[in-house]
Design a protein around this motif. Structure first.
Motif, PDB file in Angstrom:
ATOM      1  N   ASN A  64      39.799  44.489  38.615  1.00 55.16           N
ATOM      2  CA  ASN A  64      38.914  45.606  38.274  1.00 55.16           C
ATOM      3  C   ASN A  64      38.728  45.724  36.765  1.00 55.16           C
ATOM      4  O   ASN A  64      37.625  45.994  36.289  1.00 55.16           O
ATOM      5  N   GLN A  69      36.389  42.980  35.648  1.00 50.26           N
ATOM      6  CA  GLN A  69      35.011  43.295  36.016  1.00 50.26           C
ATOM      7  C   GLN A  69      34.413  44.321  35.045  1.00 50.26           C
ATOM      8  O   GLN A  69      33.271  44.174  34.602  1.00 50.26           O
ATOM      9  N   THR A 126      31.238  43.733  32.499  1.00 48.03           N
ATOM     10  CA  THR A 126      30.108  44.660  32.511  1.00 48.03           C
ATOM     11  C   THR A 126      29.874  45.226  31.124  1.00 48.03           C
ATOM     12  O   THR A 126      28.730  45.329  30.656  1.00 48.03           O
TER      13      THR A 126
END
Length: 139
Positions: free
Chosen positions: A41, A44, A48
């Motif tokens: 997570n 990610q 982003t």
């Protein structure tokens, strides 16, 4: 006959062995799984954030105002699910100078293990920046 009885008695003592082994291995396995989930997570969110800073810098080199650069970066970084801080440097510079867009975010882990580790430091800070040369000036 006596030897078989002794063997049966010894085997009875091994009934709880697998339960004890499972109890010893389970916490280590859960720590590993929780670590993988939180790392995935965080990675990610970092990717982003990196894409958002790059998108803002790409837009910024065309000579748009600084507020537009910030808004594009924030819109692109909306998927991280938390407050993102955007800093734009040299938006009104000369052609050929470097424009820098920096995005910061504090990742809050979702698993109990990650929350314990982040509780010590208050979250995991993620910071990315993108530098590009100005193609035209808009100021």
């Amino acid at each position: 006959m006596e030897i078989q009885r002794v063997i049966r008695l010894l085997r009875r003592g091994e009934r709880g062995q697998s339960l004890v082994e499972f109890a010893l291995v389970l916490p280590l396995f859960l720590i590993l799984v929780f670590g993988i989930v939180d790392f995935g997570n965080a990675l990610q969110d970092y990717i982003t954030l990196s894409n958002a800073a790059r998108e803002g810098a790409r837009l910024g080199v065309t000579g748009v105002p600084e507020a537009t650069i910030r808004q594009r970066t924030l819109d692109t970084a909306a998927a991280v699910g938390g407050p993102v801080t955007v800093t734009v440097t040299n938006a009104c510079g000369q052609v050929g100078q470097s424009l820098r867009v920096q995005a910061r975010y504090t990742y809050q882990p979702i698993t109990p293990l990650g929350s314990f580790i982040a509780g010590i430091s208050g979250g995991i800070p993620l910071s990315v920046s993108a530098d590009m040369r100005l193609e035209k000036t808009g100021c």
